[in-house]
Design an enzyme around this catalytic site. Structure first.
Site, PDB file in Angstrom:
ATOM      1  CB  CYS A  51      -0.930  -0.024   1.215  1.00 54.54           C
ATOM      2  SG  CYS A  51      -2.111   1.337   1.253  1.00 54.54           S
ATOM      3  CB  CYS A  52       3.868   2.250   1.966  1.00 52.72           C
ATOM      4  SG  CYS A  52       3.265   2.568   3.638  1.00 52.72           S
TER       5      CYS A  52
ATOM      6  CB  CYS B 179      -2.158   7.179   5.934  1.00 57.84           C
ATOM      7  SG  CYS B 179      -1.400   7.475   4.323  1.00 57.84           S
TER       8      CYS B 179
ATOM      9  CB  CYS C   5      -1.103   3.802   8.833  1.00 57.30           C
ATOM     10  SG  CYS C   5      -1.864   2.755   7.579  1.00 57.30           S
TER      11      CYS C   5
ATOM     12  CB  CYS D  57       6.144   4.876   4.030  1.00 59.70           C
ATOM     13  SG  CYS D  57       7.087   6.273   3.394  1.00 59.70           S
TER      14      CYS D  57
END
Ligand code: SF4
Length: 248
Positions: A112-113, A193, A196, A221
């Site tokens: 995702c990062c 985010c 997170c 990240c």
């Protein structure tokens, strides 16, 4: 041009001034409007208001970060170019793994990062010769060996606050009345985010609130360091390969 080692002794303002003089329009500040980024923006505003500023909008930012974009635009006059992830990559990832894949395991979080942060930033940075980030050595063990000036794949990265302490950052903010991200007042020590990041408890490490559910992974990240904690070396896999890896 001096050797990068010779620049290590410069204070943040002088290093920024050198970078503006050296790279001109090919220099950019990348910020997420945390304390360090705001100090750099404030310093830069006293040197050259035309310097370009970028920020990543991952699609999962807290609303307070959007508020900071507005504050920076009004206070300093920076345009703030907002960089977004590739729509198709996000759609493929979310369709296959769900919107909150990052809670499943570390590879999913890193995927995702990679899609929402690392790749969009790398695409944008390809427009520049040098970029400025707000990293400090004392933020984490991963960052302890940080240099003020480094070059990776032809792109120069500057960390003017590398040798500053958190107290020096706080002192600068107070002295110059620099705006602060609202989440600091709610106990956050590092801000990323929304899903997170959480506030930290007294005594916890500065980045303990980032991906707090993970154990034994670097609190990074992938923008600055690879998942194994080494310095980031650039893109080497496709999204399809990453998706296969995350499925494994
Ligand atoms: Fe995705 Fe969380 Fe990384 Fe943001 S911090 S890109 S939501 S895993």
């Amino acid at each position: 041009m001096p050797a990068y080692d010779e620049l290590e002794s410069l204070d943040p303002q002088d290093l920024l001034r050198w970078a503006v003089d050296t790279y001109g329009d090919s220099l950019v500040i990348s910020t997420s409007f945390q304390r360090e980024g705001m100090v750099i923006l404030d310093m830069a505003s006293r040197i050259h208001l035309g310097i370009r500023v970028i920020t990543l909008d991952t699609g999962r930012l807290p609303e307070e970060t959007h508020h900071m974009i507005e504050i920076v635009r009004r206070r300093y006059g920076f345009r703030v170019e907002t960089v977004f992830p590739d729509y198709d990559e996000v759609e493929e990832m979310v369709s296959r793994h769900g919107p909150n894949l990052f809670y499943q395991n570390a590879p999913m979080r890193m995927l995702c990062c990679e899609v929402r942060k690392v790749r969009p930033l790398q695409r944008k940075l390809a427009e520049f010769r040098a970029w400025v980030a707000g990293l400090r050595r004392s933020q984490s063990a991963t960052r302890s060996g940080l240099r003020k000036v480094e070059e990776e794949n032809g792109l120069v990265k500057l960390s003017p606050l590398a040798d500053w302490t958190g107290q020096q950052v706080a002192d600068y903010i107070r002295l110059h009345h620099v705006p602060e991200h609202p989440l600091y007042a709610r106990g956050y020590a590092s801000i990323g985010c929304a899903p997170c990041t959480r506030a930290v408890q007294p005594g916890e490490a500065e980045r303990a609130g980032r991906w707090w559910w993970e154990r034994d992974t670097p609190k990074e990240c992938g923008i600055h360091f690879s998942p194994d904690g080494s310095v980031r070396r650039g893109p080497d896999v496709t999204v399809g390969e990453m998706l296969k890896g995350a499925n494994a």
